[in-house]
Write a protein that holds these residues in place. Sequence first.
Motif, short mmCIF file in Angstrom:
data_model
loop_
_atom_site.label_atom_id
_atom_site.label_comp_id
_atom_site.label_asym_id
_atom_site.label_seq_id
_atom_site.Cartn_x
_atom_site.Cartn_y
_atom_site.Cartn_z
N ASP A 116 -4.44 13.33 15.24
CA ASP A 116 -4.36 11.96 14.73
C ASP A 116 -3.53 11.81 13.46
O ASP A 116 -3.20 10.70 13.08
N TYR A 117 -3.25 12.92 12.78
CA TYR A 117 -2.41 12.84 11.58
C TYR A 117 -1.01 13.27 11.99
O TYR A 117 -0.80 14.42 12.40
N ALA A 118 -0.08 12.35 11.92
CA ALA A 118 1.25 12.62 12.47
C ALA A 118 2.17 13.24 11.42
O ALA A 118 2.63 12.58 10.51
N MET A 119 2.39 14.53 11.56
CA MET A 119 3.36 15.22 10.71
C MET A 119 4.75 15.00 11.30
O MET A 119 4.90 14.99 12.52
N PRO A 120 5.75 14.85 10.44
CA PRO A 120 7.09 14.73 11.01
C PRO A 120 7.51 16.03 11.67
O PRO A 120 7.26 17.11 11.12
N ARG A 121 8.08 15.95 12.85
CA ARG A 121 8.61 17.13 13.51
C ARG A 121 10.12 16.99 13.61
O ARG A 121 10.66 15.91 13.39
N HIS A 140 -5.80 15.13 -1.60
CA HIS A 140 -4.86 14.25 -0.91
C HIS A 140 -3.86 13.66 -1.90
O HIS A 140 -3.99 13.87 -3.11
N GLY A 141 -2.88 12.94 -1.37
CA GLY A 141 -1.85 12.36 -2.24
C GLY A 141 -1.73 10.85 -2.08
O GLY A 141 -2.21 10.27 -1.10
N ARG A 142 -1.06 10.22 -3.12
CA ARG A 142 -0.76 8.77 -3.12
C ARG A 142 -2.04 7.91 -3.10
O ARG A 142 -2.88 8.06 -3.92
N ASP A 143 -2.15 7.02 -2.15
CA ASP A 143 -3.28 6.09 -2.03
C ASP A 143 -3.34 5.11 -3.20
O ASP A 143 -4.31 5.08 -3.96
N HIS A 144 -2.30 4.32 -3.33
CA HIS A 144 -2.26 3.23 -4.30
C HIS A 144 -2.17 1.90 -3.55
O HIS A 144 -1.51 1.81 -2.52
N VAL A 145 -2.82 0.91 -4.10
CA VAL A 145 -2.66 -0.46 -3.61
C VAL A 145 -2.13 -1.26 -4.79
O VAL A 145 -2.73 -1.25 -5.87
N THR A 146 -0.99 -1.89 -4.62
CA THR A 146 -0.29 -2.46 -5.75
C THR A 146 0.16 -3.89 -5.49
O THR A 146 0.58 -4.23 -4.40
N VAL A 201 0.86 -1.19 0.00
CA VAL A 201 0.00 0.00 0.00
C VAL A 201 0.89 1.23 0.00
O VAL A 201 1.83 1.31 0.78
N ASN A 202 0.60 2.14 -0.89
CA ASN A 202 1.27 3.43 -0.80
C ASN A 202 0.29 4.36 -0.10
O ASN A 202 -0.74 4.76 -0.67
N ASN A 203 0.59 4.66 1.16
CA ASN A 203 -0.39 5.28 2.05
C ASN A 203 -0.85 6.65 1.59
O ASN A 203 -0.10 7.44 1.02
N ARG A 204 -2.10 6.90 1.88
CA ARG A 204 -2.73 8.17 1.54
C ARG A 204 -2.19 9.27 2.46
O ARG A 204 -2.05 9.07 3.66
N LEU A 205 -1.91 10.42 1.86
CA LEU A 205 -1.29 11.51 2.61
C LEU A 205 -2.09 12.80 2.45
O LEU A 205 -2.80 12.99 1.47
N VAL A 206 -1.94 13.67 3.42
CA VAL A 206 -2.48 15.03 3.32
C VAL A 206 -1.25 15.94 3.25
O VAL A 206 -0.35 15.82 4.08
N ASN A 216 -0.45 9.19 7.84
CA ASN A 216 -1.43 8.25 7.32
C ASN A 216 -2.80 8.90 7.37
O ASN A 216 -3.28 9.28 8.42
N CYS A 217 -3.40 9.01 6.20
CA CYS A 217 -4.75 9.56 6.13
C CYS A 217 -5.71 8.39 6.11
O CYS A 217 -5.68 7.58 5.18
N VAL A 218 -6.54 8.30 7.13
CA VAL A 218 -7.37 7.11 7.31
C VAL A 218 -8.86 7.47 7.33
O VAL A 218 -9.28 8.37 8.06
N TYR A 219 -9.63 6.75 6.56
CA TYR A 219 -11.10 6.84 6.60
C TYR A 219 -11.65 5.59 7.27
O TYR A 219 -11.10 4.50 7.10
N ASP A 220 -12.77 5.72 7.96
CA ASP A 220 -13.44 4.52 8.43
C ASP A 220 -14.37 4.01 7.33
O ASP A 220 -14.48 4.61 6.26
N GLU A 221 -15.05 2.91 7.61
CA GLU A 221 -15.86 2.28 6.54
C GLU A 221 -17.04 3.15 6.13
O GLU A 221 -17.61 2.96 5.06
N ASN A 222 -17.39 4.13 6.95
CA ASN A 222 -18.48 5.04 6.57
C ASN A 222 -17.99 6.28 5.84
O ASN A 222 -18.76 7.20 5.59
N GLY A 223 -16.70 6.31 5.57
CA GLY A 223 -16.17 7.48 4.87
C GLY A 223 -15.90 8.67 5.78
O GLY A 223 -15.72 9.79 5.30
#
Lengths: 792, 262
Positions: free
Chosen positions: A710-715, A296-302, A193-198, A694-701
């Motif tokens: 909850d979105y961890a930016m690098p510091r 958003h960016g990325r979000d590929h499953v390969t 998975v290439n994780n979805r990003l903001v 990691n940008c995460v949606y639940d099953e309800n969107g």
Amino acid sequence: MPKDHGIGASTKRREDVRFLTGAGNYTDDINVHGQAYVHFLRSDVAHGRITNIDTAAAAAMPGVVRIFTGADFEGVGGLPCGWQVTDKHGEVMKEPPHPVLAQGKVRHVGEPIAAVVADTLQQARDAADAIDLDIEELPAVVNMKAALEEGATKVHDDLSDNLCYDWGFVEENKGAVEEAIANAAHVTTLELVNNRLVANPMEPRVAVGDFNRATGDSTLYTTSQNPHVIRLLMGAFVLGIPEHKLRVVAPDVGGGFGTKIFHYAEEAFCTFAAKACNRAVKWTSTRSEAFMSDAHGRDHVTKIELALDADNNFTAVRTETYANMGAYLSTFAPSVPTWLHGTLMAGNYKTPNIYVNVKAVFTNTVPVDAYRGAGRPEATYQLERVIDKAARELGVDPVELRRQNFITEFPYATPVAVEYDTGDYHATMDKMLELIDRDGFAARRAESEKKGKLRGLGINCFIEACGIAPSNLVGQLGARAGLYESATVRVNATGGLVVMTGSHSHGQGHETAFPQVISEMIGIPEDQVEIVHGDTANTPMGMGTYGSRSIAVGGSAMVRAAEKIIAKTKKIAAHLLEAAEADIELKDGQFSVAGTDKSVAWGDVCLAAYVPHNYPLEDIEPGLEETAFYDPSNFTYPAGAYACEVEVDPETGVTTIEKFVSADDFGNVVNPMIVEGQVHGGIAQGIGQALLENCVYDENGQLLSASYMDYAMPRADDLPEMAAYTVDHSCQTPCTHNPLGVKGCGEAGAIGSPPTVINAILDALNSGGHKVDHIDMPASPSRVWAAINNAS
Amino acid sequence: MYSFDIERPTTLADALAALADDEAQALGGGQTLIPTLKQRLASPSKLVCLSGIEELKGISRDGDTLTIGGGTTHGTIARETAEGFPGLAGLASKIGDPAVRNRGTIGGSLANNDPSACYPAAAMACGATIVTNSREIAADDYFQGMFATALEEGEIITAVKFPVPESSAYIKFEQPASRFPLVGVFVAKYADRVGVGVTGASEEGVFRWTEAEAALGGNFAESALEGLSVSGDGMIGDLHGTGAYRAHLVGVMTRRAVAAAR
Ligand SMILES: Cc1cc2nc3c(=O)[nH]c(=O)nc-3n(C[C@H](O)[C@H](O)[C@H](O)COP(=O)(O)OP(=O)(O)OC[C@H]3O[C@@H](n4cnc5c(N)ncnc54)[C@H](O)[C@@H]3O)c2cc1C
């Protein structure tokens, strides 16, 4: 001695004075007299039908100027998509309408439904709360594979299904690839998975629309990487305003990373509403809105397969990728998983057979589009991960496996449609191995193990196609735009000059680096050159900044314009010196006649052009101003070799980066300090993707990672000390087709670093008796811990 | 944010009078409340600002009891308890960033009782007493699950009394995004007992790990914890880690806290 000016000098960034002292002029700093403020009422459900929207009570609230809903935009165009992909059956992609304000249905959390324009932002928000809105919630489609199943809920009712396109590249190669895989001595398969990003630029998006009743002119101030592109898309496709009546200004922009390329609903809204209300309208995104409205960016499953023969030569690569488009097609979304991704699947290797399949999928999520690297990080990540996995399976050295498959002869035409002009992959590999001190790794690992830690060394090679791009080529590939760049060089009477460039600078340092090139060409001090960008009213039509294209394409346009200036000034100098034009030399700001001591200064020649008393008026016009448009003949192909050492705490799963080295080949380098800064920043973003974001949606969107809670930016303290980095660009194979021999450096760090980090983690997790086959990004502590414990 | 009135009393009595109003809410350092208001998730019509009340501030020691005013900031606690109560100073010094520490207060944190707040772990491990304008509440009775406490409407935390341990430490495993504890463990050693307070982990909020307390009470050493573990059932599971992971971290952080205690 390092140079102190011109090409190759590490001139300090002049723009930093204003950025670091709070004197920048960002879009939110712009206030138009009498402006009103807009607040968007956004969907809080991922998918639903708007059954009722009543604004009457809200419209009567204090300060409300006007409330707009989808109904006000029925006759207005939708947001256009700038790239049309043709699928493997020869059919064009599905392209559903993308309204400015929701029409009947909402398709992702954050989609604007209504817009309240009021005297103050507070009043706009209060009135938005009072809008009577009913939404019949529908099941949401979030998972891409589920979205493609028979009978899945459709994001767009009018489309036959949620498949935007099913792209095969190169379709004619498919048979040969299948055969090579069938006949391979070994096939390594990897699903990842290439994780979805903001993107999270420091400055959120802002738009101020203004309308001049007297002239009928519209102006949009906006946070954009490409104001001309916005003017064209918004003027021609959304609002129907001819370009001469529309000015788009992107002043100082606090970071873009791709997400400020695209044309957004809020920009179109503010421009539209300013005219409708006869009053300037301002919108400033909150950080919460940014999470649910910036592309958003990325979000590929390969799934990738690498076939090797008995001697470990790569014989084929086959991939199948699901690429999330989100609910609507953002401006360049279709191009990212296709032409910016499939074309890079050869990497640095002479794999003869390659087939890439990409299924682009609509889901009830925010649109996904280009993010630093755009497609190329996704390509590099899967390829470099599968090569490492193959090396582990075969028990061979990952460095040697790469080396034996390197492309060594240039130009090299890959089986995926591109031709690399230059490169030397062994050179960057050698440099990287020297910098990481691979020979000392075993001792360092032993030290870590004494402390109860696991240590891993990961490597990665990458190539990118930058300097985007030859217009005739991208036109064939579906681009609905040209991708040239422009520059006007205006020399003033006393010799100073202004370059008006179509390249936009939003942190990259153009205002410093571009003058270095002019200084080198003419021999005048850098401070005699000013860079103007970001305003369609005073710059020539430019395509803007993305794809590491500014110096390669915009810089080349500037060189071409400056060459025209130099040619003209030589004519003037020849006249003033009463010599033949062919004998005139320009050096250090002086024109001289070859073989004589006769000379005239740059400034005097410029003055003559504007005070043409003694001037060859019969041959040339007075004045000194030239424009050039440059369209490259090929992409540029920066490449590099990266290495990273990590320490993993097996008890908690925490990974720390102990050492990171990059050996890049950017061709010629204009400002080494700026280039190193770009690489550092890119590596930080890549480490962010690999370990944290990691940008995460639940099953309800619903967006679970909707804020920095909850979105961890690098510091800074997530990254190693500066001393642990070595950023090298001494391997230089200049680009053969642009005048500066440059390749571009803006995205390299973000492309090269994620696989390096993950390969390092997997190296660690295959030591000390552990055996972990795979981990997805971000390799958070909990995932690393789970991987260790599930494996044992 | 919705609009609201603000009162700035300088005495506790005035604050209580102002809070008698149904729609009024106390404002401590604002480090939790202001972000909540900005997102329009709360709409008190009146805020009663406690930061001008001197009698709520400051730290004093009487024998083995350390009394910290409810309006004392994390920054002050970090500085002033560094010598006498390093475990608590360490805890306070790692909350948020300097801006948060210079505004946020211990009273606000305990009143809010976020399941991932740090102080509750210390209060539980030490058997602290929460002092309000009307009564004293033992820590064991005070915390009543996520965001729930024994406080009544309008009741103000005026102080917290900590029995000072012989040695103590707080180890926080940070949630990567918020840097609140994913799991935080406070270990406090007294002459006659050991307290272990755990925050961040449980769906019930802060708790005392009594098995570990018993084991460490007999032998205050990491080895005493061998074979002990908490169950993953009832532990918080979210995108940052499963319940099983949190349960595992409780063990690891407790050991590390024992090793770090001074
Ligand atoms: C970026 C950031 C990071 C943070 N990281 C951490 C962390 O790692 N660990 C951690 O524990 N906390 C963390 N916090 C929260 C911080 O500690 C807050 O300061 C604290 O939770 C609330 O204290 P306050 O004084 O700011 O209270 P406020 O925000 O003013 O109020 C919070 C609640 O308590 C009530 N209240 C306030 N004072 C009193 C009182 N004396 N008596 C009764 N009720 C009162 C208010 O009415 C309100 O309901 C963080 C906060 C931020 C912004």
